[in-house]
Design an enzyme around this catalytic site. Structure first.
Site, PDB file in Angstrom:
ATOM      1  N   HIS A 147       0.846  -1.212   0.000  1.00  0.00           N
ATOM      2  CA  HIS A 147       0.000   0.000   0.000  1.00  0.00           C
ATOM      3  C   HIS A 147       0.876   1.255   0.000  1.00  0.00           C
ATOM      4  O   HIS A 147       1.136   1.856   1.032  1.00  0.00           O
ATOM      5  CB  HIS A 147      -0.944  -0.013   1.207  1.00  0.00           C
ATOM      6  CG  HIS A 147      -2.088   0.934   1.085  1.00  0.00           C
ATOM      7  ND1 HIS A 147      -3.370   0.619   1.467  1.00  0.00           N
ATOM      8  CD2 HIS A 147      -2.164   2.198   0.602  1.00  0.00           C
ATOM      9  CE1 HIS A 147      -4.171   1.635   1.225  1.00  0.00           C
ATOM     10  NE2 HIS A 147      -3.461   2.613   0.718  1.00  0.00           N
ATOM     11  N   GLY A 152      -2.869  11.886   5.055  1.00  0.00           N
ATOM     12  CA  GLY A 152      -1.756  11.031   4.654  1.00  0.00           C
ATOM     13  C   GLY A 152      -0.403  11.628   4.979  1.00  0.00           C
ATOM     14  O   GLY A 152      -0.252  12.842   5.122  1.00  0.00           O
ATOM     15  N   HIS A 185       2.508  14.016   0.601  1.00  0.00           N
ATOM     16  CA  HIS A 185       1.999  15.284   0.071  1.00  0.00           C
ATOM     17  C   HIS A 185       3.169  16.252   0.129  1.00  0.00           C
ATOM     18  O   HIS A 185       4.057  16.102   0.976  1.00  0.00           O
ATOM     19  CB  HIS A 185       0.843  15.802   0.924  1.00  0.00           C
ATOM     20  CG  HIS A 185      -0.341  14.883   0.914  1.00  0.00           C
ATOM     21  ND1 HIS A 185      -1.175  14.764  -0.178  1.00  0.00           N
ATOM     22  CD2 HIS A 185      -0.818  14.014   1.838  1.00  0.00           C
ATOM     23  CE1 HIS A 185      -2.118  13.865   0.088  1.00  0.00           C
ATOM     24  NE2 HIS A 185      -1.920  13.381   1.305  1.00  0.00           N
ATOM     25  N   HIS A 228      -6.041  -0.974   5.002  1.00  0.00           N
ATOM     26  CA  HIS A 228      -5.848  -0.248   6.265  1.00  0.00           C
ATOM     27  C   HIS A 228      -6.973  -0.348   7.299  1.00  0.00           C
ATOM     28  O   HIS A 228      -7.613   0.634   7.641  1.00  0.00           O
ATOM     29  CB  HIS A 228      -5.457   1.204   6.027  1.00  0.00           C
ATOM     30  CG  HIS A 228      -6.244   1.973   4.996  1.00  0.00           C
ATOM     31  ND1 HIS A 228      -7.608   1.917   4.891  1.00  0.00           N
ATOM     32  CD2 HIS A 228      -5.822   2.843   4.047  1.00  0.00           C
ATOM     33  CE1 HIS A 228      -7.996   2.723   3.920  1.00  0.00           C
ATOM     34  NE2 HIS A 228      -6.937   3.281   3.386  1.00  0.00           N
ATOM     35  N   HIS A 271     -11.130   0.101   0.194  1.00  0.00           N
ATOM     36  CA  HIS A 271     -10.513   1.125   1.040  1.00  0.00           C
ATOM     37  C   HIS A 271     -11.310   1.415   2.306  1.00  0.00           C
ATOM     38  O   HIS A 271     -10.924   2.238   3.126  1.00  0.00           O
ATOM     39  CB  HIS A 271     -10.211   2.394   0.257  1.00  0.00           C
ATOM     40  CG  HIS A 271      -8.809   2.412  -0.254  1.00  0.00           C
ATOM     41  ND1 HIS A 271      -8.405   1.645  -1.303  1.00  0.00           N
ATOM     42  CD2 HIS A 271      -7.709   3.070   0.167  1.00  0.00           C
ATOM     43  CE1 HIS A 271      -7.116   1.842  -1.518  1.00  0.00           C
ATOM     44  NE2 HIS A 271      -6.660   2.689  -0.630  1.00  0.00           N
ATOM     45  N   ASN A 320      -4.696   6.089  -7.398  1.00  0.00           N
ATOM     46  CA  ASN A 320      -5.244   7.456  -7.367  1.00  0.00           C
ATOM     47  C   ASN A 320      -4.234   8.502  -7.826  1.00  0.00           C
ATOM     48  O   ASN A 320      -3.915   9.449  -7.126  1.00  0.00           O
ATOM     49  CB  ASN A 320      -5.819   7.804  -5.985  1.00  0.00           C
ATOM     50  CG  ASN A 320      -4.794   7.754  -4.866  1.00  0.00           C
ATOM     51  OD1 ASN A 320      -3.844   6.984  -4.921  1.00  0.00           O
ATOM     52  ND2 ASN A 320      -4.985   8.568  -3.856  1.00  0.00           N
ATOM     53  N   LEU A 359       2.529   6.150  -4.899  1.00  0.00           N
ATOM     54  CA  LEU A 359       3.507   6.894  -5.700  1.00  0.00           C
ATOM     55  C   LEU A 359       2.607   7.900  -6.400  1.00  0.00           C
ATOM     56  O   LEU A 359       1.499   7.557  -6.741  1.00  0.00           O
ATOM     57  CB  LEU A 359       4.170   5.966  -6.726  1.00  0.00           C
ATOM     58  CG  LEU A 359       5.092   4.888  -6.165  1.00  0.00           C
ATOM     59  CD1 LEU A 359       5.594   4.007  -7.297  1.00  0.00           C
ATOM     60  CD2 LEU A 359       6.269   5.509  -5.427  1.00  0.00           C
ATOM     61  N   ARG A 360       3.018   9.101  -6.609  1.00  0.00           N
ATOM     62  CA  ARG A 360       2.075  10.078  -7.175  1.00  0.00           C
ATOM     63  C   ARG A 360       2.228  10.253  -8.677  1.00  0.00           C
ATOM     64  O   ARG A 360       1.625  11.146  -9.260  1.00  0.00           O
ATOM     65  CB  ARG A 360       2.225  11.413  -6.465  1.00  0.00           C
ATOM     66  CG  ARG A 360       2.040  11.350  -4.953  1.00  0.00           C
ATOM     67  CD  ARG A 360       0.674  10.855  -4.539  1.00  0.00           C
ATOM     68  NE  ARG A 360       0.428  11.109  -3.114  1.00  0.00           N
ATOM     69  CZ  ARG A 360      -0.684  10.763  -2.486  1.00  0.00           C
ATOM     70  NH1 ARG A 360      -1.642  10.122  -3.127  1.00  0.00           N
ATOM     71  NH2 ARG A 360      -0.833  11.025  -1.206  1.00  0.00           N
ATOM     72  N   ASP A 381       0.869   2.459   3.867  1.00  0.00           N
ATOM     73  CA  ASP A 381      -0.010   3.526   3.350  1.00  0.00           C
ATOM     74  C   ASP A 381       0.812   4.813   3.172  1.00  0.00           C
ATOM     75  O   ASP A 381       0.360   5.902   3.513  1.00  0.00           O
ATOM     76  CB  ASP A 381      -1.230   3.773   4.242  1.00  0.00           C
ATOM     77  CG  ASP A 381      -2.294   4.617   3.529  1.00  0.00           C
ATOM     78  OD1 ASP A 381      -2.136   4.921   2.328  1.00  0.00           O
ATOM     79  OD2 ASP A 381      -3.282   4.989   4.191  1.00  0.00           O
TER      80      ASP A 381
HETATM   81  O1  DOR Z   1      -4.552   9.233   4.390  1.00  0.00           O
HETATM   82  C1  DOR Z   1      -4.676   8.731   3.293  1.00  0.00           C
HETATM   83  N1  DOR Z   1      -4.152   9.312   2.195  1.00  0.00           N
HETATM   84  N2  DOR Z   1      -5.345   7.574   3.177  1.00  0.00           N
HETATM   85  C2  DOR Z   1      -5.615   7.023   1.981  1.00  0.00           C
HETATM   86  O2  DOR Z   1      -6.184   5.967   1.929  1.00  0.00           O
HETATM   87  C3  DOR Z   1      -5.226   7.751   0.744  1.00  0.00           C
HETATM   88  C4  DOR Z   1      -4.104   8.631   0.959  1.00  0.00           C
HETATM   89  C5  DOR Z   1      -3.710   9.548  -0.164  1.00  0.00           C
HETATM   90  O3  DOR Z   1      -3.816   9.176  -1.340  1.00  0.00           O
HETATM   91  O4  DOR Z   1      -3.238  10.637   0.123  1.00  0.00           O
END
Ligand code: DOR
Length: 388
Positions: free
Chosen positions: A18, A282, A267, A190, A137, A52, A21-22, A263
């Protein structure tokens, strides 16, 4: 290449199923390159990336694109999790077969983290012909939208609206019922609430094809971490009270929960540098996971070393049918070398991830991954990621 592993533990490569990667689209938060460097630094040889991104991983072209970039720029193995929906609204089923053909190992939603029951049912029926799990999720949309942290004594004390833990229980109940009805393997992401763990335990007892994961932070932190309104503690599902943390540990030990994940959800640091309620959910986890697990679970006699290796390497490889990470005689190995007694302090300035922000900042740890080997090559030695 050599490494003096005297007195260290040589384990099969650790796997994180989990990771966010952005890339593509949100490289200011993380790229395949920086995320896999963070994995290597943390002792993790395989990560699975969530869909995502922007665009979401909902076509075979995006799956192939990530695979190609990861092969070129990645420091560790990257497995890809496809999106079950083609569009962000989750109305239309994605072409899942095409993505499987290009190497996707599982499916999840595309970032809204809520499947409609209809979409879930269609995807589950489709997946019964494949040996790959559907990831839930597990957050109920309406109730989740009402708060910013776990609803309980701490949220009341600091005056922040909370999300009731039953939001998670409701979502998990629905999804395990769909697994039971369709026979599709549903993996609950999670798990953080006692109610959800109880539902999964019952579902497994009935023989439903359900597996589950818990994050490092839901095993080791409580909502008390939010007392100072630090946005580093904002995450979904939220950090919960001690009774829930105890329930996660019990569920891990009795086999209700199969694996531990990070997870890792980076950011850009400036996005987190806002008021508590405005911060995105996150934080990063790849570089702290092994150290925190060894410190708070292994050294405190919650898990044995064998259980740590099982929950972070063997079981994820088995559940997701991964080829990488399974040690076969003669094959180039993925290995994580641990120094169980190495003392160190979490310092996000030293992180490779772009995400930096962590609720474990300043934590004193005992135990660390000191070398990482992917496909027979060292990608990290003594904390430093090796040049490619
Ligand atoms: O806190 C979170 N951020 N939980 C998630 O399931 C997604 C994630 C995110 O993509 O930032």
């Amino acid at each position: 290449e050599t490494y003096d592993a005297a007195g260290k533990v040589v384990a099969p490569g650790f796997i994180d199923m989990h990771t966010h990667l952005r890339e593509p689209g949100l490289e200011a938060k993380e790229s395949i390159r920086t995320g896999t460097m963070a994995a290597a630094a943390g002792g993790i040889t395989t990560i699975a990336c969530m869909p995502n991104t922007k665009p979401a991983i909902s076509t075979s072209i995006v799956v192939s694109g990530i695979k190609e970039r990861a092969a070129k720029e990645g420091y560790v193995n990257v497995e890809v999790i496809g999106s079950i929906s083609k569009d962000e609204e989750g109305k239309e089923l994605a072409e899942m077969g095409d993505m499987l053909e290009k190497g996707a190992v599982a499916f999840s939603d595309d970032g809204h983290y809520v499947y409609s029951s209809r979409l879930l049912m269609n995807a589950a029926k489709y997946m019964t012909s494949f040996d790959a799990p559907l990831i839930s999720h597990s957050i109920e949309s309406e109730l989740n939208a009402d708060g910013y942290m776990h609803e309980g004594a701490v949220s009341a004390k600091i005056g922040v609206p909370g999300v009731p833990s039953v939001a998670e229980d409701i979502a998990v109940a629905r999804d395990v019922l769909v697994a039971g009805y369709t026979g599709a393997h549903i993996h609950i992401a999670h798990v953080a609430s006692k109610g959800a763990a109880d539902i999964i335990r019952q579902a497994k007892a009935k023989g439903y094809p359900v597996t589950a994961e818990v994050t490092v932070h839901h095993l080791t932190l409580t909502d008390e971490a939010c007392l100072g309104y630090s946005t580093a503690t904002r995450v979904s599902p939220p950090l919960r009270s001690q009774d829930h943390v105890d329930a996660m540990r019990a569920a891990l030990l009795d086999g209700t929960i199969d694996i531990i994940v990070t997870d890792h959800a980076p950011h850009a640091p400036e996005e987190k540098d806002v008021e508590f309620r405005k911060a995105p959910n996150g934080f990063c986890g790849l570089e702290t996971a092994v150290g925190v697990v060894l410190t708070d679970l292994y050294h405190k006699n919650v898990l044995t070393l064998k259980q740590v290796v099982d929950k972070m390497s063997c079981s994820p490889a088995r559940i997701f049918n991964l080829k990488a990470g399974t040690l076969k005689a003669g094959a180039p190995a993925d290995i994580t070398i641990l120094d169980l007694d190495k003392e160190w302090t979490v310092d996000s300035k030293k992180f490779y991830t772009v995400g930096k922000v962590t609720p474990f900042e300043g934590k004193h740890c005992k135990g660390k991954a000191v070398a990482t080997v992917v496909a027979g090559k060292f990608v990290m030695k003594d904390g430093a990621v090796c040049e490619k």
